[in-house]
Enzyme design. Structure first.
Site, PDB file in Angstrom:
ATOM      1  N   CYS A 111      59.116  51.763  28.507  1.00 51.70           N
ATOM      2  CA  CYS A 111      58.831  52.960  29.458  1.00 51.70           C
ATOM      3  C   CYS A 111      59.395  52.720  30.910  1.00 51.70           C
ATOM      4  O   CYS A 111      59.405  51.598  31.195  1.00 51.70           O
ATOM      5  CB  CYS A 111      57.103  53.139  29.673  1.00 51.70           C
ATOM      6  N   CYS A 148      56.363  48.712  30.704  1.00 53.92           N
ATOM      7  CA  CYS A 148      56.650  49.869  31.559  1.00 53.92           C
ATOM      8  C   CYS A 148      57.162  49.166  32.711  1.00 53.92           C
ATOM      9  O   CYS A 148      56.736  48.000  33.325  1.00 53.92           O
ATOM     10  CB  CYS A 148      55.257  50.638  31.939  1.00 53.92           C
ATOM     11  N   CYS A 157      60.697  53.472  49.218  1.00 49.95           N
ATOM     12  CA  CYS A 157      60.960  54.732  48.932  1.00 49.95           C
ATOM     13  C   CYS A 157      60.952  55.616  49.814  1.00 49.95           C
ATOM     14  O   CYS A 157      60.228  55.756  50.793  1.00 49.95           O
ATOM     15  CB  CYS A 157      59.853  54.852  47.812  1.00 49.95           C
ATOM     16  N   ARG A 160      45.242  57.062  29.292  1.00 49.99           N
ATOM     17  CA  ARG A 160      45.200  55.521  29.815  1.00 49.99           C
ATOM     18  C   ARG A 160      44.414  55.517  30.959  1.00 49.99           C
ATOM     19  O   ARG A 160      44.500  56.002  32.022  1.00 49.99           O
ATOM     20  CB  ARG A 160      46.636  54.963  30.030  1.00 49.99           C
ATOM     21  N   CYS A 214      54.633  60.172  49.628  1.00 53.87           N
ATOM     22  CA  CYS A 214      53.427  60.481  48.795  1.00 53.87           C
ATOM     23  C   CYS A 214      52.308  59.643  49.997  1.00 53.87           C
ATOM     24  O   CYS A 214      52.416  58.492  50.069  1.00 53.87           O
ATOM     25  CB  CYS A 214      53.527  59.563  47.446  1.00 53.87           C
ATOM     26  N   CYS A 252      50.834  55.958  48.774  1.00 57.19           N
ATOM     27  CA  CYS A 252      51.666  55.064  48.255  1.00 57.19           C
ATOM     28  C   CYS A 252      52.043  53.988  49.273  1.00 57.19           C
ATOM     29  O   CYS A 252      52.749  54.402  50.475  1.00 57.19           O
ATOM     30  CB  CYS A 252      52.840  55.546  47.523  1.00 57.19           C
ATOM     31  N   CYS A 271      55.326  60.450  29.561  1.00 55.39           N
ATOM     32  CA  CYS A 271      53.982  59.921  30.022  1.00 55.39           C
ATOM     33  C   CYS A 271      53.983  60.399  31.319  1.00 55.39           C
ATOM     34  O   CYS A 271      54.503  60.422  32.400  1.00 55.39           O
ATOM     35  CB  CYS A 271      54.098  58.435  30.178  1.00 55.39           C
TER      36      CYS A 271
END
Length: 324
Positions: A134, A103, A59, A266, A63, A66, A194
């Protein structure tokens, strides 16, 4: 009934109200959260989801938490988009194990148009199994949102991660406003939202309150609000981040429940570091959704047998009904 205990969701919460709720004595906070929870949900039911990484690593975002970021030092090999047939096969196993929502996440800044046919086929295939769908794919164009809607996507996940004030300390390749823009685009298309955040990114209590307020003051609350506890990943800038205090974490769950009474709150990443007692407190504070399975994207998760034992001890059953 006090204003902050009203049955219908509010989008006009103030910072002063949220601070008062968050900082009240812990037992009073739990009592208020459980009262709100019981007004809207069966307290002994938990919605079960399964998460699959359909495209891992590489990616371009930075972040700090991550391991999938190509800019971080984590040694995670990038993979290609998973074959549709394999995704459907994994979804079938998840359904057999009790999951009602599937998901699917891809480590992208945004999907390329060439990937959309496969993504659409995944959505259609999982829905054909009778499961909710999702996706989390990063930012979306107007056209991509409509394609996902036409494919039958039920939910789109796009976490805001933390407060707007703290956001640039964690991520610099995408702005907080861009996160909100994506949520608005998804909502406008008629896809359920979400969105939640992560605790343990170096934020303070004010940041945690502001993160929830950003969601609770949207015109419509997210249908699902995942609250993650950072799992420090080797090689990332937050690899040595101190652990989150369990009581502080439960306070955030309780505030989320009170501010967003009809949302599924969640328990997401970080449950491997939570004791059964901490998870039980989270359920009491209003958490009513969790991810099952031993892996969340690239992080560990409690084994299904451990979840079943805990739920049996607490008398909790899988949930299939919506807020009433």
């Amino acid at each position: 009934m006090p204003k902050d205990m009203q049955a219908s969701p509010r989008s006009d919460w103030t910072r002063e109200e949220a601070e008062r709720i968050f900082h009240q004595p812990f037992m009073d906070l739990l009592f208020q959260a459980q009262s709100v929870h019981r007004a809207h949900f069966d307290p002994n039911r938990v919605q079960m989801s399964r998460l699959l990484s359909v495209k891992t690593g590489g990616c371009p975002e930075d972040c700090s938490y991550c391991s999938q970021s190509a800019r971080n030092g984590a040694k995670l090999s990038a993979s290609k988009l998973m074959q549709v047939e394999r995704v459907i096969a994994e979804a079938r196993k998840a359904k057999a194990a009790g999951a009602t929502r599937y998901c699917m996440g891809a480590a992208w800044r945004e999907p390329k148009d060439r990937d959309m046919p496969a993504i659409e086929a995944m959505v259609q295939g999982v829905r054909a199994l009778g499961m909710e769908t999702c996706m989390t794919l990063g930012m979306l164009s107007d056209t991509q949102v409509l394609r996902l809607k036409d494919a039958g996507l039920d939910y789109y996940n796009h976490n805001i991660d933390t407060s707007e004030a703290h956001y640039s300390n964690v991520i610099t390749t995408r702005t907080f406003a861009e996160r909100l823009d994506t949520l608005a685009r998804v909502r406008e298309a008629g896809i359920k939202v979400c969105s939640g955040g992560i605790l343990g990114l170096g934020e303070n209590d004010g940041d945690r309150i502001d993160m929830l307020l950003a969601l609770a003051t949207l015109p419509e609350h997210p249908e699902s609000v995942p609250i993650n506890m950072l799992i420090p990943m080797a090689g990332t800038p937050l690899a040595e981040a101190p652990p989150v205090d369990p009581i502080d974490f439960v306070r955030v769950i309780a505030l989320a429940r009170i501010l967003m009474p009809c949302s599924h709150v969640r328990l997401s990443a970080g449950r491997t570091a939570m004791s059964d007692e901490m998870q039980a407190l989270c359920f009491f504070a209003g958490a009513n959704s969790l991810f099952m399975g031993d892996t969340l994207l690239t992080a560990g998760n409690p084994e299904e047998s451990a979840d079943r034992r805990l739920m049996d001890r607490l008398g909790i059953l899988p949930e299939g009904s919506a807020c009433h």
